[in-house]
Design a protein around this motif. Sequence first.
Motif, PDB file in Angstrom:
ATOM      1  N   TYR A 119       0.350   4.035   1.773  1.00  0.00           N
ATOM      2  CA  TYR A 119       0.218   4.536   3.077  1.00  0.00           C
ATOM      3  C   TYR A 119       0.887   3.337   3.991  1.00  0.00           C
ATOM      4  O   TYR A 119       1.029   2.264   3.794  1.00  0.00           O
ATOM      5  CB  TYR A 119      -1.067   4.818   3.574  1.00  0.00           C
ATOM      6  CG  TYR A 119      -2.050   3.887   3.226  1.00  0.00           C
ATOM      7  CD1 TYR A 119      -2.263   2.675   4.174  1.00  0.00           C
ATOM      8  CD2 TYR A 119      -2.734   3.616   1.864  1.00  0.00           C
ATOM      9  CE1 TYR A 119      -3.270   1.696   3.911  1.00  0.00           C
ATOM     10  CE2 TYR A 119      -3.779   2.898   1.921  1.00  0.00           C
ATOM     11  CZ  TYR A 119      -4.002   1.807   2.747  1.00  0.00           C
ATOM     12  OH  TYR A 119      -4.864   0.947   2.238  1.00  0.00           O
ATOM     13  N   HIS A 130      -3.128   2.009   8.694  1.00  0.00           N
ATOM     14  CA  HIS A 130      -4.523   2.227   8.016  1.00  0.00           C
ATOM     15  C   HIS A 130      -5.472   1.815   9.392  1.00  0.00           C
ATOM     16  O   HIS A 130      -5.333   0.962  10.112  1.00  0.00           O
ATOM     17  CB  HIS A 130      -4.959   1.064   7.207  1.00  0.00           C
ATOM     18  CG  HIS A 130      -6.119   1.180   6.564  1.00  0.00           C
ATOM     19  ND1 HIS A 130      -6.753  -0.012   6.082  1.00  0.00           N
ATOM     20  CD2 HIS A 130      -7.306   2.168   6.879  1.00  0.00           C
ATOM     21  CE1 HIS A 130      -8.046   0.300   5.759  1.00  0.00           C
ATOM     22  NE2 HIS A 130      -8.261   1.564   6.224  1.00  0.00           N
ATOM     23  N   PHE A 142       0.637  -1.028  -0.078  1.00  0.00           N
ATOM     24  CA  PHE A 142       0.134   0.047   0.007  1.00  0.00           C
ATOM     25  C   PHE A 142       0.937   1.225   0.148  1.00  0.00           C
ATOM     26  O   PHE A 142       2.062   1.295   0.465  1.00  0.00           O
ATOM     27  CB  PHE A 142      -0.765  -0.096   1.217  1.00  0.00           C
ATOM     28  CG  PHE A 142      -1.730  -1.151   1.216  1.00  0.00           C
ATOM     29  CD1 PHE A 142      -3.114  -1.325   0.656  1.00  0.00           C
ATOM     30  CD2 PHE A 142      -1.358  -2.255   2.099  1.00  0.00           C
ATOM     31  CE1 PHE A 142      -3.865  -2.214   0.760  1.00  0.00           C
ATOM     32  CE2 PHE A 142      -2.201  -3.472   1.913  1.00  0.00           C
ATOM     33  CZ  PHE A 142      -3.343  -3.420   1.230  1.00  0.00           C
ATOM     34  N   LYS A 199      -5.653   6.816   6.877  1.00  0.00           N
ATOM     35  CA  LYS A 199      -4.464   6.368   6.116  1.00  0.00           C
ATOM     36  C   LYS A 199      -3.571   7.431   6.014  1.00  0.00           C
ATOM     37  O   LYS A 199      -3.571   8.360   5.306  1.00  0.00           O
ATOM     38  CB  LYS A 199      -4.897   5.965   4.470  1.00  0.00           C
ATOM     39  CG  LYS A 199      -6.012   4.966   4.661  1.00  0.00           C
ATOM     40  CD  LYS A 199      -6.564   4.562   3.189  1.00  0.00           C
ATOM     41  CE  LYS A 199      -7.755   3.551   2.896  1.00  0.00           C
ATOM     42  NZ  LYS A 199      -8.023   3.354   1.556  1.00  0.00           N
ATOM     43  N   ARG A 210      -2.377  -1.991  10.495  1.00  0.00           N
ATOM     44  CA  ARG A 210      -3.845  -2.054  10.261  1.00  0.00           C
ATOM     45  C   ARG A 210      -4.490  -2.184  11.602  1.00  0.00           C
ATOM     46  O   ARG A 210      -4.422  -3.272  12.109  1.00  0.00           O
ATOM     47  CB  ARG A 210      -4.362  -2.755   9.265  1.00  0.00           C
ATOM     48  CG  ARG A 210      -5.915  -2.837   8.853  1.00  0.00           C
ATOM     49  CD  ARG A 210      -6.233  -3.750   7.795  1.00  0.00           C
ATOM     50  NE  ARG A 210      -5.914  -2.818   6.587  1.00  0.00           N
ATOM     51  CZ  ARG A 210      -5.625  -3.574   5.574  1.00  0.00           C
ATOM     52  NH1 ARG A 210      -5.695  -5.035   5.483  1.00  0.00           N
ATOM     53  NH2 ARG A 210      -5.585  -2.888   4.317  1.00  0.00           N
ATOM     54  N   GLU A 236     -11.825   6.886   9.370  1.00  0.00           N
ATOM     55  CA  GLU A 236     -10.703   6.170   8.775  1.00  0.00           C
ATOM     56  C   GLU A 236      -9.671   6.902   8.476  1.00  0.00           C
ATOM     57  O   GLU A 236      -9.642   8.079   8.007  1.00  0.00           O
ATOM     58  CB  GLU A 236     -11.484   5.424   7.337  1.00  0.00           C
ATOM     59  CG  GLU A 236     -10.206   4.596   6.773  1.00  0.00           C
ATOM     60  CD  GLU A 236     -10.903   3.953   5.575  1.00  0.00           C
ATOM     61  OE1 GLU A 236     -10.519   2.730   4.939  1.00  0.00           O
ATOM     62  OE2 GLU A 236     -11.990   4.543   4.944  1.00  0.00           O
TER      63      GLU A 236
END
Length: 330
Positions: free
Chosen positions: A52, A55, A50, A63, A88, A61
């Motif tokens: 980022y 997460h 990803f 990121k 995450r 949310e």
Amino acid sequence: MIITQTPFRMSFFGGGTDFPAFYREHGGAVLSTTFDKYCYVTVRHLPPFFEYETHLTYSKEEKVHATADIQHPAIRNAMEWLGMRGIRLTYESDLPARSGLGTSSSFAVGMLEAFYALKGQYADKRRLADDAIYLERTLCAESGGVQDQIAAAFGGLNRIDFSRDGYSVNPVIISPERKRLLNKSLMLFFTGFSRFSSDIQKGTEQSMKDKTDQLLEMYRLVDEAEQVLVNKERDLDDFGRLLDYTWKLKRGIAGGISTGSIDAQYQRGLDAGALGGKLLGAGGGGFLLFYVPESWQAAVREAMKDLLYVPFSFENDGTKVIHYTPEEDA
């Protein structure tokens, strides 16, 4: 992947005496329990595909490319403190935040337990409580007492004592039958969202200096309420009457703890047959707890029909890891 389950708490007596400014001089104690409504924190390392680095999913949310960019103060400070990167995190809850049940502290405890587990480290309940207190009160500079973090970590129906030397957690020794009767006599209703607890606690903390006598009386009530529970010769209904007394004391400590609407709702419960009760948490909204003899519970449900009724059962486990899958290549 790690998943933790952390209960919420309801505090019956002694709230306010768990503020360090008070108990370091006078001592303090609370009588509280955790119950079967939980928050769940899932943490895993983020796969390297990803754009980022981290997460986060909670009421928002996020990121982000760097920990310093995280908006949520507890997550940001905990990750910086423990050196967490590339994760995450997902937060889910049985009950809403800002509802007077120690939700932010339960999240802090569950998040820290998940972080330690992801690092392959075991943290016992006292370490989790201590670290959550440090995270919220020092790193995040939030006002408030320290009972919520302890209750969420340890779980159960406890008397928690505070002194200049720290705290001790003492389970209330009560027969299973009497404990079931207590649980059965308590009714919980959602009044609506509170303001942020820390905002209310700032006012409470400032006014406590002039309310020492009231806080000392609230401290004394912990002894009396505990005796009602553990002495089978005592009328358990006295627990409800003491709740009414301690709620009236608490309302006098600071403005913002109650509102005209909450006062009216509380009175409706009493008029319908409740012996006592209180608004849980810092105040301003959240959950109303009533002690109601069984024969009057239908009438109280009817009187409070405009509010959401939330059945619950006591729990004893405190925070725990409910799923643990080590990441070999992490």
